[in-house]
Design an enzyme around this catalytic site. Structure first.
Site, PDB file in Angstrom:
ATOM      1  N   CYS A  79       9.292   6.934   6.761  1.00  0.00           N
ATOM      2  CA  CYS A  79      10.217   6.787   7.885  1.00  0.00           C
ATOM      3  C   CYS A  79      11.657   6.712   7.363  1.00  0.00           C
ATOM      4  CB  CYS A  79       9.835   5.578   8.744  1.00  0.00           C
ATOM      5  SG  CYS A  79      10.647   5.590  10.367  1.00  0.00           S
ATOM      6  N   HIS A 184       4.674   7.274  10.307  1.00  0.00           N
ATOM      7  CA  HIS A 184       4.133   6.080   9.654  1.00  0.00           C
ATOM      8  C   HIS A 184       2.646   6.281   9.347  1.00  0.00           C
ATOM      9  CE1 HIS A 184       7.457   3.165  10.094  1.00  0.00           C
ATOM     10  NE2 HIS A 184       7.773   3.895  11.150  1.00  0.00           N
ATOM     11  N   GLU A 186       0.732   4.332   7.823  1.00  0.00           N
ATOM     12  CA  GLU A 186       0.046   3.048   7.980  1.00  0.00           C
ATOM     13  C   GLU A 186      -0.230   2.713   9.447  1.00  0.00           C
ATOM     14  OE1 GLU A 186       4.361   1.845   8.434  1.00  0.00           O
ATOM     15  OE2 GLU A 186       3.226   3.419   7.406  1.00  0.00           O
TER      16      GLU A 186
END
Length: 205
Positions: A79, A184, A186
């Site tokens: 990001c 992202h 994650e």
């Protein structure tokens, strides 16, 4: 061991949890000795570019990232962390980045078709532009999660995937040992975990 660089910005807990979920040893650190010992580095980041760049410099992490990049160590920016890899950003002024990749970070404002909300938040498909080991476990059009108001442009040299949100925008980059995801991983479920797994495996015997 994967070192997640802690310079005061970033969603560090979920990233660390994701790496542990795929069986990788991960440490959140601002200890330069640990960063030097790590097999790979992840540079996270949320918030404003200028603030993050300042914190990166003041923490001593800018120098550490540059040094490890020069050694050829694999580094992934996520990001805002990806945006910091570029030469500069035009977010609220003009600010220098790490310059590890050619390109600039620009606002979506005035570039998106009218009616599309900024920031761009949500799940969007990846369109592969070049082959990359990061994508070995995923497929064209798999969706990942984005949260951003700025994106990188003039980065054809490193562009490996784009996404569409009114216009085609940079989604992932790679040039040698320098890699980045605007999205992202994650927060991108199984697809994101597979991308992190591929990053962690690169270079292993």
């Amino acid at each position: 061991m994967i070192a997640i660089i802690d310079y005061g910005v970033g969603n560090l807990f979920s990233l660390s949890s994701s790496l542990k979920a795929i069986g990788e040893e991960a440490v959140v650190t601002n200890d330069i000795k640990l960063i030097e010992k790590a097999d790979k580095l992840i540079l996270p980041g949320v918030g404003a570019f200028a603030d993050a760049a300042k914190k990166l410099k003041e923490s001593g992490m800018e120098k550490a990232v540059r040094a490890e990049a020069a050694k050829g160590k694999d580094i992934m920016g996520i990001c805002l962390g990806m945006q910091l890899l570029f030469e500069k950003s035009f977010e609220y002024g003009e600010h220098e980045g790490l310059g590890l990749l050619k390109g600039q970070v620009v606002s979506m404002e005035g570039r998106l078709p009218k009616g599309l909300k900024i920031p761009h938040i949500g799940w969007n498909a990846l369109h592969f532009r070049k082959e990359s080991g990061l994508f070995k476990y995923i497929n064209e059009n798999d969706c990942v999660y984005f949260v951003h108001s700025y994106y990188a442009e003039n980065c054809d040299e490193s562009l490996i995937a784009s996404t569409e949100y009114g216009i085609e925008m940079t989604a992932a980059v790679e040039l040698g040992n320098i890699k980045g995801c605007q999205f992202h991983p994650e927060k991108s479920g199984n697809v994101g975990l597979k991308i992190l797994k591929a990053f962690c495996e690169e270079g292993k015997a």
